[in-house]
Design an enzyme around this catalytic site. Structure first.
Site, PDB file in Angstrom:
ATOM      1  N   THR A  63       3.986   2.870   5.746  1.00 33.94           N
ATOM      2  CA  THR A  63       2.599   2.453   5.917  1.00 33.94           C
ATOM      3  C   THR A  63       1.922   3.430   6.859  1.00 33.94           C
ATOM      4  O   THR A  63       2.520   3.837   7.867  1.00 33.94           O
ATOM      5  CB  THR A  63       2.489   1.025   6.484  1.00 33.94           C
ATOM      6  OG1 THR A  63       1.133   0.783   6.897  1.00 33.94           O
ATOM      7  CG2 THR A  63       3.395   0.808   7.676  1.00 33.94           C
TER       8      THR A  63
ATOM      9  N   GLY B 144       0.823  -1.203   0.000  1.00 35.41           N
ATOM     10  CA  GLY B 144       0.000   0.000   0.000  1.00 35.41           C
ATOM     11  C   GLY B 144       0.859   1.256   0.000  1.00 35.41           C
ATOM     12  O   GLY B 144       1.924   1.299   0.618  1.00 35.41           O
TER      13      GLY B 144
ATOM     14  N   ASP C  34      -0.446   2.812   8.857  1.00 35.00           N
ATOM     15  CA  ASP C  34      -0.968   2.157  10.060  1.00 35.00           C
ATOM     16  C   ASP C  34      -0.029   2.228  11.257  1.00 35.00           C
ATOM     17  O   ASP C  34      -0.444   1.975  12.390  1.00 35.00           O
ATOM     18  CB  ASP C  34      -1.289   0.687   9.774  1.00 35.00           C
ATOM     19  CG  ASP C  34      -2.516   0.528   8.894  1.00 35.00           C
ATOM     20  OD1 ASP C  34      -3.364   1.437   8.910  1.00 35.00           O
ATOM     21  OD2 ASP C  34      -2.620  -0.494   8.198  1.00 35.00           O
TER      22      ASP C  34
ATOM     23  N   ASP D  24       2.302   0.210  12.127  1.00 36.50           N
ATOM     24  CA  ASP D  24       2.262  -1.117  12.764  1.00 36.50           C
ATOM     25  C   ASP D  24       3.513  -1.951  12.514  1.00 36.50           C
ATOM     26  O   ASP D  24       3.463  -3.184  12.540  1.00 36.50           O
ATOM     27  CB  ASP D  24       1.033  -1.889  12.274  1.00 36.50           C
ATOM     28  CG  ASP D  24       1.019  -2.093  10.766  1.00 36.50           C
ATOM     29  OD1 ASP D  24       1.853  -1.485  10.055  1.00 36.50           O
ATOM     30  OD2 ASP D  24       0.160  -2.861  10.281  1.00 36.50           O
TER      31      ASP D  24
ATOM     32  N   ARG E 287      -6.979  -1.935  10.524  1.00 38.03           N
ATOM     33  CA  ARG E 287      -7.623  -3.256  10.610  1.00 38.03           C
ATOM     34  C   ARG E 287      -7.134  -4.048  11.818  1.00 38.03           C
ATOM     35  O   ARG E 287      -7.910  -4.726  12.487  1.00 38.03           O
ATOM     36  CB  ARG E 287      -7.354  -4.051   9.325  1.00 38.03           C
ATOM     37  CG  ARG E 287      -8.075  -5.395   9.252  1.00 38.03           C
ATOM     38  CD  ARG E 287      -7.860  -6.085   7.918  1.00 38.03           C
ATOM     39  NE  ARG E 287      -6.468  -6.431   7.699  1.00 38.03           N
ATOM     40  CZ  ARG E 287      -5.678  -5.844   6.804  1.00 38.03           C
ATOM     41  NH1 ARG E 287      -6.131  -4.859   6.055  1.00 38.03           N
ATOM     42  NH2 ARG E 287      -4.404  -6.210   6.656  1.00 38.03           N
TER      43      ARG E 287
ATOM     44  N   ASP F 189       5.293  -4.900   6.189  1.00 34.42           N
ATOM     45  CA  ASP F 189       5.831  -6.210   6.551  1.00 34.42           C
ATOM     46  C   ASP F 189       5.784  -7.211   5.397  1.00 34.42           C
ATOM     47  O   ASP F 189       6.670  -8.052   5.267  1.00 34.42           O
ATOM     48  CB  ASP F 189       5.127  -6.766   7.796  1.00 34.42           C
ATOM     49  CG  ASP F 189       3.619  -6.814   7.660  1.00 34.42           C
ATOM     50  OD1 ASP F 189       3.081  -6.437   6.596  1.00 34.42           O
ATOM     51  OD2 ASP F 189       2.957  -7.232   8.623  1.00 34.42           O
TER      52      ASP F 189
ATOM     53  N   ARG G 269       0.790  -5.427  -5.975  1.00 30.94           N
ATOM     54  CA  ARG G 269       0.979  -6.711  -5.275  1.00 30.94           C
ATOM     55  C   ARG G 269       1.272  -7.766  -6.341  1.00 30.94           C
ATOM     56  O   ARG G 269       0.722  -7.732  -7.434  1.00 30.94           O
ATOM     57  CB  ARG G 269      -0.257  -7.054  -4.453  1.00 30.94           C
ATOM     58  CG  ARG G 269      -0.594  -5.939  -3.455  1.00 30.94           C
ATOM     59  CD  ARG G 269      -1.609  -6.350  -2.430  1.00 30.94           C
ATOM     60  NE  ARG G 269      -2.030  -5.202  -1.612  1.00 30.94           N
ATOM     61  CZ  ARG G 269      -1.372  -4.723  -0.575  1.00 30.94           C
ATOM     62  NH1 ARG G 269      -0.234  -5.313  -0.214  1.00 30.94           N
ATOM     63  NH2 ARG G 269      -1.816  -3.684   0.108  1.00 30.94           N
TER      64      ARG G 269
END
Length: 329
Positions: A130, A15, A132, A134, A176, A107, A76
């Site tokens: 990213t 992303g 997020d 994360d 998410r 990741d 992807r």
């Protein structure tokens, strides 16, 4: 300096996130400064397999530091998950004369890069990109600061209309598996409640909180919901229906922010962070390092093994949760 490295490839994968272009710019210009060739790979691993390369120099990255998305595009790639696909990618890189890689992504991108290194010995350094936030081993990922500011600005606008019509708004943000965006944007925007995957607030507590808000004179409320929140086990629209059924005094609306959080010009923080990470990524490769991710910890650039960055888990800020609880009084 590792004199064996003459050409470095840079690509974005997974992303997109604001700050990726700033990181590309940093890698390319650091290569130019070090008198190392640089090549950009279009469309991530898919472009690597197809040999979709573009030689880049300092002028190739003019006027991109302020742009969202990624000029190298992203995709992807299922074929890269196969041994045959990775062999094709390696053959294309060797044909191009690439000696090392910088991958900007999350990741999944790092997992592919680590496997590629294990199979073919291609040195690689990762830059975490990213929204997020994360990725283990860094306090901030590229794009997170921009995303929380985007979300906060939109929530501010939603509050204007919520207060005008005495409404309750559920605002869903990305996240998410983690609630970093929801927690930070929610506190910044003064949300009455924040629902995140790490903390199961529970429906009864949510209802009690909303009742209390009404009793204390609040005529409108904002509840920020991470898309992975488990309060209902369902989705934000079913949460809306539940509240309407049990608290009919509220006029409830839902706003899903969606992919707007990934777009837009990166903040100053993300641009500076990307610039610092890009320089360190190239320097690490020239020092003979590999299989590492560049991160930031306590405002210092730090390295984490890619294997740990992939497997490790980030922790939600418990102190910020406590602050949120106090501010919702």
């Amino acid at each position: 300096m590792d004199t064996k490295i003459k050409k470095i490839a840079v690509f974005t994968s997974g992303g997109d996130s604001p700050g990726m272009n700033a990181a590309i710019r940093s890698v390319v210009r650091t290569c130019a400064f070090m008198k190392i060739e640089c090549v950009g790979i279009y469309r991530g691993y898919e472009g690597m397999i197809e040999g979709d390369f573009l030689p880049m120099n300092a002028r190739s990255v003019n006027n991109i530091i302020n742009k969202g998305g990624t000029i190298l595009k992203s995709a992807r790639c299922e074929e890269f998950k196969t041994r045959e696909g990775r062999q094709k990618a390696y053959d294309q890189l060797k044909s191009e004369g690439v000696d090392a890689m910088v991958v900007i992504g999350g990741d999944g991108s790092f997992t592919g890069a680590l496997l590629f290194n294990e199979e073919f010995g291609m040195p690689v350094i990762g830059i975490p990109g990213t929204i997020d936030n994360d990725i283990f081993g860094t306090r901030y990922t590229l794009g997170f600061d921009t995303a929380i500011n985007t979300a906060m600005e939109v929530i501010d606008k939603i509050r204007d209309t919520a207060s005008s019509h005495h409404r309750l708004f559920f605002v869903e943000v990305m996240g998410r598996d983690v609630g970093h965006i929801a927690l930070n944007a929610g506190v910044g925007a003064g949300a009455e409640e924040i629902l995140i995957p790490e903390e199961n607030l529970g429906l009864e507590r949510l209802l009690e909180s909303l009742k209390r808000s009404k009793l204390t004179g609040k005529s409108s409320s904002i509840v920020v919901v991470a898309e992975g929140d488990k309060t209902t086990g369902k989705n934000v629209f079913q949460l809306k229906e539940y509240v309407e059924e049990h608290l009919p005094i509220y006029d409830v609306r839902v706003c899903v922010l969606g992919h707007m959080q990934r777009g837009g010009a990166p903040t100053c923080f993300d641009r500076v962070l990307a610039s610092r990470m890009g320089v360190k990524a190239v320097e690490a490769l020239l020092e003979g390092k590999s299989n590492l991710m560049v991160g930031i910890l306590d405002d210092d650039i730090a390295f984490t093994p890619l294997s740990e960055a992939i497997k490790g888990k980030t922790k939600i800020d418990k102190e910020l949760i406590r602050v949120s609880d106090i501010m919702s009084t």
